[in-house]
Design a protein around this motif. Structure first.
Motif, PDB file in Angstrom:
ATOM      1  N   UNK A 243      39.152  33.391  38.708  1.00 33.50           N
ATOM      2  CA  UNK A 243      38.567  34.716  38.520  1.00 33.50           C
ATOM      3  C   UNK A 243      37.585  34.989  39.643  1.00 33.50           C
ATOM      4  N   UNK A 244      37.697  36.185  40.258  1.00 37.87           N
ATOM      5  CA  UNK A 244      36.781  36.593  41.324  1.00 37.87           C
ATOM      6  C   UNK A 244      36.024  37.841  40.887  1.00 37.87           C
ATOM      7  N   UNK A 245      34.710  37.798  41.057  1.00 33.12           N
ATOM      8  CA  UNK A 245      33.842  38.933  40.729  1.00 33.12           C
ATOM      9  C   UNK A 245      33.337  39.520  42.039  1.00 33.12           C
ATOM     10  N   UNK A 246      33.582  40.815  42.252  1.00 39.28           N
ATOM     11  CA  UNK A 246      33.188  41.486  43.478  1.00 39.28           C
ATOM     12  C   UNK A 246      31.846  42.191  43.296  1.00 39.28           C
ATOM     13  N   UNK A 247      31.164  42.456  44.404  1.00 41.91           N
ATOM     14  CA  UNK A 247      29.866  43.140  44.366  1.00 41.91           C
ATOM     15  C   UNK A 247      29.949  44.540  43.759  1.00 41.91           C
ATOM     16  N   UNK A 248      31.076  45.217  43.922  1.00 42.16           N
ATOM     17  CA  UNK A 248      31.219  46.589  43.412  1.00 42.16           C
ATOM     18  C   UNK A 248      31.615  46.635  41.936  1.00 42.16           C
ATOM     19  N   UNK A 249      31.685  45.479  41.263  1.00 42.90           N
ATOM     20  CA  UNK A 249      32.020  45.437  39.845  1.00 42.90           C
ATOM     21  C   UNK A 249      33.472  45.121  39.553  1.00 42.90           C
ATOM     22  N   UNK A 250      34.309  45.142  40.570  1.00 40.76           N
ATOM     23  CA  UNK A 250      35.724  44.822  40.392  1.00 40.76           C
ATOM     24  C   UNK A 250      35.876  43.338  40.045  1.00 40.76           C
ATOM     25  N   UNK A 251      36.839  43.032  39.165  1.00 45.72           N
ATOM     26  CA  UNK A 251      37.119  41.658  38.764  1.00 45.72           C
ATOM     27  C   UNK A 251      38.622  41.426  38.903  1.00 45.72           C
ATOM     28  N   UNK A 252      38.996  40.325  39.557  1.00 44.80           N
ATOM     29  CA  UNK A 252      40.401  39.913  39.650  1.00 44.80           C
ATOM     30  C   UNK A 252      40.557  38.592  38.914  1.00 44.80           C
ATOM     31  N   UNK A 253      41.580  38.523  38.063  1.00 45.66           N
ATOM     32  CA  UNK A 253      41.809  37.344  37.230  1.00 45.66           C
ATOM     33  C   UNK A 253      43.248  36.897  37.401  1.00 45.66           C
ATOM     34  N   UNK A 254      43.439  35.618  37.708  1.00 46.16           N
ATOM     35  CA  UNK A 254      44.762  35.026  37.873  1.00 46.16           C
ATOM     36  C   UNK A 254      44.881  33.870  36.895  1.00 46.16           C
ATOM     37  N   UNK A 255      46.009  33.759  36.217  1.00 48.45           N
ATOM     38  CA  UNK A 255      46.195  32.685  35.254  1.00 48.45           C
ATOM     39  C   UNK A 255      47.665  32.298  35.183  1.00 48.45           C
ATOM     40  N   UNK A 256      47.907  30.990  35.090  1.00 47.77           N
ATOM     41  CA  UNK A 256      49.277  30.522  34.893  1.00 47.77           C
ATOM     42  C   UNK A 256      49.274  29.256  34.049  1.00 47.77           C
ATOM     43  N   UNK A 257      50.365  29.055  33.357  1.00 46.87           N
ATOM     44  CA  UNK A 257      50.575  27.840  32.595  1.00 46.87           C
ATOM     45  C   UNK A 257      51.248  26.841  33.533  1.00 46.87           C
ATOM     46  N   UNK A 258      50.673  25.648  33.637  1.00 49.15           N
ATOM     47  CA  UNK A 258      51.212  24.660  34.568  1.00 49.15           C
ATOM     48  C   UNK A 258      52.566  24.113  34.121  1.00 49.15           C
ATOM     49  N   UNK A 259      53.013  24.502  32.944  1.00 47.35           N
ATOM     50  CA  UNK A 259      54.362  24.155  32.518  1.00 47.35           C
ATOM     51  C   UNK A 259      55.372  24.861  33.436  1.00 47.35           C
ATOM     52  N   UNK A 260      54.957  25.986  34.011  1.00 46.93           N
ATOM     53  CA  UNK A 260      55.804  26.769  34.921  1.00 46.93           C
ATOM     54  C   UNK A 260      55.553  26.415  36.389  1.00 46.93           C
ATOM     55  N   UNK A 261      54.772  25.370  36.645  1.00 44.04           N
ATOM     56  CA  UNK A 261      54.429  24.960  38.015  1.00 44.04           C
ATOM     57  C   UNK A 261      55.685  24.558  38.786  1.00 44.04           C
ATOM     58  N   UNK A 262      55.732  24.988  40.045  1.00 43.79           N
ATOM     59  CA  UNK A 262      56.855  24.643  40.920  1.00 43.79           C
ATOM     60  C   UNK A 262      56.394  23.724  42.046  1.00 43.79           C
ATOM     61  N   UNK A 263      55.382  24.182  42.838  1.00 47.11           N
ATOM     62  CA  UNK A 263      54.924  23.382  43.971  1.00 47.11           C
ATOM     63  C   UNK A 263      53.594  23.901  44.491  1.00 47.11           C
ATOM     64  N   UNK A 264      52.959  23.077  45.313  1.00 51.11           N
ATOM     65  CA  UNK A 264      51.745  23.474  46.026  1.00 51.11           C
ATOM     66  C   UNK A 264      52.089  23.640  47.490  1.00 51.11           C
TER      67      UNK A 264
END
Length: 158
Positions: free
Chosen positions: A69-90
């Motif tokens: 999760x990233x919180x920006x100075x202007x109030x915007x928030x970006x959230x990324x989430x995944x279940x590692x059961x669906x992991x493919x590669x790094x």
């Protein structure tokens, strides 16, 4: 009869101890999640990427979720989430000083949510990867991270 009662008491105490130990011991996924959490937080590069990020949260849970999760100075928030059961590669693009770690999934399995975006409001979408900026990451650390992600994914499938 006394021998039978004594044996029964010993067996009952042994079973009780096993039950207590099973609740107190950390499982293998907790160990991997803790390691991945520690490495990603330790090597996170706050100077890379957008310059107006106020703070970030990065969590790998023992239940198999990777959340960024990233919180920006202007109030915007970006959230990324995944279940590692669906992991493919790094994948890692960069060098030992600075780069980006891509946690890739098998399909569009990454939940992307944007809040308070002045242009589009709140947006929900799906993606195939999470991009995490890292710094001071040696090849051994990258190999260890890749192994831990793979091990956790395999254990979640069992």
């Amino acid at each position: 009869m006394k021998k039978f009662t004594f044996s029964l008491k010993i067996c009952a105490q042994f079973v009780f101890c096993l039950i207590l130990l099973s609740f107190s011991a950390s499982g293998p996924t907790e160990e991997e999640a803790g390691y991945m959490q520690q490495k990603l937080t330790e090597h996170y590069n706050a100077e890379s990427g957008p310059k107006n990020i106020k703070k970030f949260e990065l969590h790998v849970t023992d239940k198999g979720f990777c959340r960024y999760k990233r919180f920006f100075n202007n109030g915007k928030v970006e959230y990324f989430s995944c279940n590692l059961m669906k992991f493919k590669e790094l994948d890692y693009l960069g060098n030992t000083q600075s780069g980006t770690l891509f946690v890739r999934t098998k399909g569009d399995d990454v939940i992307v949510q944007t809040y308070n975006d002045s242009r589009g409001g709140d947006i929900d979408s799906m993606a195939t990867f999470i991009a995490i900026p890292l710094k001071n990451l040696e090849a051994e650390d990258l190999i260890d991270l890749s192994d831990k992600f793979r091990q956790m994914s395999l254990k979640l499938h069992q």
